[in-house]
Design an enzyme around this catalytic site. Structure first.
Site, PDB file in Angstrom:
ATOM      1  N   ASP A 178       0.851  -1.191   0.000  1.00  0.00           N
ATOM      2  CA  ASP A 178       0.000   0.000   0.000  1.00  0.00           C
ATOM      3  C   ASP A 178       0.890   1.246   0.000  1.00  0.00           C
ATOM      4  O   ASP A 178       1.891   1.293   0.714  1.00  0.00           O
ATOM      5  CB  ASP A 178      -0.880  -0.042   1.266  1.00  0.00           C
ATOM      6  CG  ASP A 178      -1.951   1.028   1.247  1.00  0.00           C
ATOM      7  OD1 ASP A 178      -3.048   0.743   0.741  1.00  0.00           O
ATOM      8  OD2 ASP A 178      -1.669   2.154   1.723  1.00  0.00           O
ATOM      9  N   ILE A 179       0.529   2.221  -0.812  1.00  0.00           N
ATOM     10  CA  ILE A 179       1.316   3.451  -0.875  1.00  0.00           C
ATOM     11  C   ILE A 179       1.033   4.296   0.377  1.00  0.00           C
ATOM     12  O   ILE A 179      -0.142   4.529   0.709  1.00  0.00           O
ATOM     13  CB  ILE A 179       0.969   4.256  -2.147  1.00  0.00           C
ATOM     14  CG1 ILE A 179       1.208   3.399  -3.396  1.00  0.00           C
ATOM     15  CG2 ILE A 179       1.788   5.543  -2.220  1.00  0.00           C
ATOM     16  CD1 ILE A 179       0.709   4.021  -4.692  1.00  0.00           C
ATOM     17  N   ASN A 186      -2.751  13.056  -3.492  1.00  0.00           N
ATOM     18  CA  ASN A 186      -3.933  13.511  -4.234  1.00  0.00           C
ATOM     19  C   ASN A 186      -4.368  14.910  -3.793  1.00  0.00           C
ATOM     20  O   ASN A 186      -4.677  15.758  -4.616  1.00  0.00           O
ATOM     21  CB  ASN A 186      -5.097  12.540  -4.031  1.00  0.00           C
ATOM     22  CG  ASN A 186      -5.058  11.383  -5.027  1.00  0.00           C
ATOM     23  OD1 ASN A 186      -4.494  11.526  -6.109  1.00  0.00           O
ATOM     24  ND2 ASN A 186      -5.637  10.260  -4.653  1.00  0.00           N
ATOM     25  N   ASP A 195      -2.399   9.716 -10.057  1.00  0.00           N
ATOM     26  CA  ASP A 195      -2.357   8.670 -11.096  1.00  0.00           C
ATOM     27  C   ASP A 195      -0.924   8.413 -11.555  1.00  0.00           C
ATOM     28  O   ASP A 195      -0.520   7.269 -11.747  1.00  0.00           O
ATOM     29  CB  ASP A 195      -3.211   9.093 -12.304  1.00  0.00           C
ATOM     30  CG  ASP A 195      -4.709   8.970 -12.019  1.00  0.00           C
ATOM     31  OD1 ASP A 195      -5.056   8.425 -10.944  1.00  0.00           O
ATOM     32  OD2 ASP A 195      -5.523   9.407 -12.860  1.00  0.00           O
ATOM     33  N   GLU A 221      -5.041   2.360  -3.774  1.00  0.00           N
ATOM     34  CA  GLU A 221      -3.577   2.448  -3.803  1.00  0.00           C
ATOM     35  C   GLU A 221      -2.963   1.180  -3.203  1.00  0.00           C
ATOM     36  O   GLU A 221      -1.873   1.169  -2.686  1.00  0.00           O
ATOM     37  CB  GLU A 221      -3.092   3.705  -3.074  1.00  0.00           C
ATOM     38  CG  GLU A 221      -3.306   3.724  -1.558  1.00  0.00           C
ATOM     39  CD  GLU A 221      -4.632   4.359  -1.128  1.00  0.00           C
ATOM     40  OE1 GLU A 221      -5.607   4.314  -1.917  1.00  0.00           O
ATOM     41  OE2 GLU A 221      -4.693   4.866   0.003  1.00  0.00           O
TER      42      GLU A 221
END
Lengths: 309, 112
Positions: A178-179, A186, A195, A221
């Site tokens: 997971d980021i 964002n 993106d 994500e």
């Protein structure tokens, strides 16, 4: 594209073969049903049309037609059978068996050729439909942004990888990653920057993957990677490699450079043939998720391992 | 049987059309038929002697296919009959048709 003809009577067969050859069809000739079946099995990938006499020694047209229609091929085989003029019973039986069309014997050359064209049209339609279906299936299992498998696609592939590991008695490893603080990317830089980050994360991880490992976008994500034949040690090394390749240098996005990191949860298991694939997959994903949560809790940008029994 | 006698032994025009106007090929097929039919006739005769209706209908079927493609009209009609009667197991009718078939086949020898 080849046309298979099966006719035991010499003159009929020669007339048929000649008519087809004169119009550019490549013809394979069989003298009876059994020979036709043997030829079919050898050449099936190129045979698109079969013209079969109904009454033949060894194997009749009915049985041959059934066998051809039952052979699962990646293309349609258009079957025309030859029959006596007023033989309604055999016409009905033939069409019910799966034949596509029939020609009365002795056939008329022009009629044969135009009926053959009808067959070719159907073959073209079928091919276009099949290709469209394949394209739709690919779209349905692919993540539009990153080009890797989407959730549905990766679950499909993980299931087949797990069942393979079960057959081969090897360890299968699952990494959930997971980021970190993706929402902040964002919010700060906008969704198109987000993106860009997603795409770059996938590119970096893909370059650290072996060609036979599988990767998919599991959620916004969140990504999942399946590693075959890797025990807990190797899988943790691989997860560590992923982590490093993300945080070692900043991401170049439109609007500047940003530091990105990922957290991972690692789980491995040696499935057996007795395991229910769906249950096992669910348990592995759940465990990897718990490990991922631990990695986040411990401060992010790290790998956490969990073992399941 | 009178009806068949009015038809030509060999409808050359129709036969040529069946082979796309290829006269050489048609001649080749007729030669093949000439060399094939005596064996078929012998098979029929044997079938008749032994009342083997399966052989009779199968041989009739085969002769029908060949003669149909060549537009050997009378042979075609007779073998069509023989095949049908063979299936039904009607021995008397077959004998009569066989004799006529033998006669018609004799005429084929002189073609070309």
């Amino acid at each position: 594209m080849k046309v298979l003809i099966a006719e035991d009577e010499n003159i009929s067969r020669m007339v048929l073969a000649k008519a087809l050859a004169n119009h550019g069809y490549e013809v394979l000739q069989a003298h009876d049903g059994q020979e036709a079946w043997d030829i079919f099995q050898k050449e099936k990938k190129d045979i698109y049309v079969a013209i079969l006499d109904w009454q033949m020694p060894e194997m009749d047209g009915l049985e041959l037609c059934q066998k051809i229609k039952d052979a699962s091929l990646s293309h349609y085989v258009y079957v025309i059978f030859l029959t006596g003029k007023k033989d309604i019973d055999s016409i009905v039986e033939g069409l019910e068996t799966g034949a596509d069309d029939y020609l009365p014997k002795p056939f008329d050359r022009r009629e044969l050729l135009s009926r053959l064209k009808v067959g070719l049209r159907l073959i073209e339609f079928e091919k276009a439909l099949r290709e469209a279906n394949e394209k739709l299936h690919t779209l349905a299992i692919t993540d539009g942004l990153t080009g890797i498998s989407n959730r549905r696609g990766i679950l499909e592939r993980l299931r087949s990888e797990i069942s393979r590991a079960g057959r081969e008695n090897s360890t299968f490893c699952l990494i959930m990653l997971d980021i970190d603080h993706f929402k902040k990317v964002n919010d700060t830089y906008g969704h198109s920057a987000g993106d860009e980050v997603l795409v770059e994360v996938v590119n970096r991880i893909k370059s650290a993957l072996r060609p036979y490992d599988v990767i998919g976008r599991y959620g916004g994500e969140e990504f999942v990677v399946g590693i075959s034949k890797a025990g807990s040690k190797i899988s943790r090394v691989i997860a560590e490699r992923f982590r490093t390749c993300i945080c070692e240098r900043p991401f170049q996005i439109e609007g500047g450079k940003i530091d990105v990191s990922i957290s991972s949860g690692v789980v491995d298991f040696m499935p057996s043939r007795d395991n229910d694939i769906n249950d096992l997959l669910e348990a592995m994903i759940k465990a990897a998720d718990i490990a991922l949560y631990k990695a986040k809790e411990a401060g992010r940008n790290r790998v956490a391992y969990i073992s399941i029994v | 049987m009178e009806q068949e006698k009015t038809k030509p032994v060999f409808d050359q025009e129709a036969a040529l059309e069946r082979v796309g106007g290829d006269m050489e090929f048609l001649k080749e097929l007729i030669e093949l038929f000439k060399s094939d039919y005596p064996a078929k006739l012998a098979q029929l005769s044997k079938g008749l002697r032994e009342k083997d209706f399966k052989t009779i209908s199968e041989t009739g079927h085969s002769l029908k296919s060949a003669s149909g493609n060549l537009s050997l009209t009378r042979v075609y009609d007779l073998s069509f009959k023989i095949e049908g009667m063979g299936r039904k197991g009607k021995i008397q009718g077959i004998e009569k048709a066989y004799n006529e078939l033998e006669e018609e086949l004799g005429k084929i020898k002189n073609l070309f």
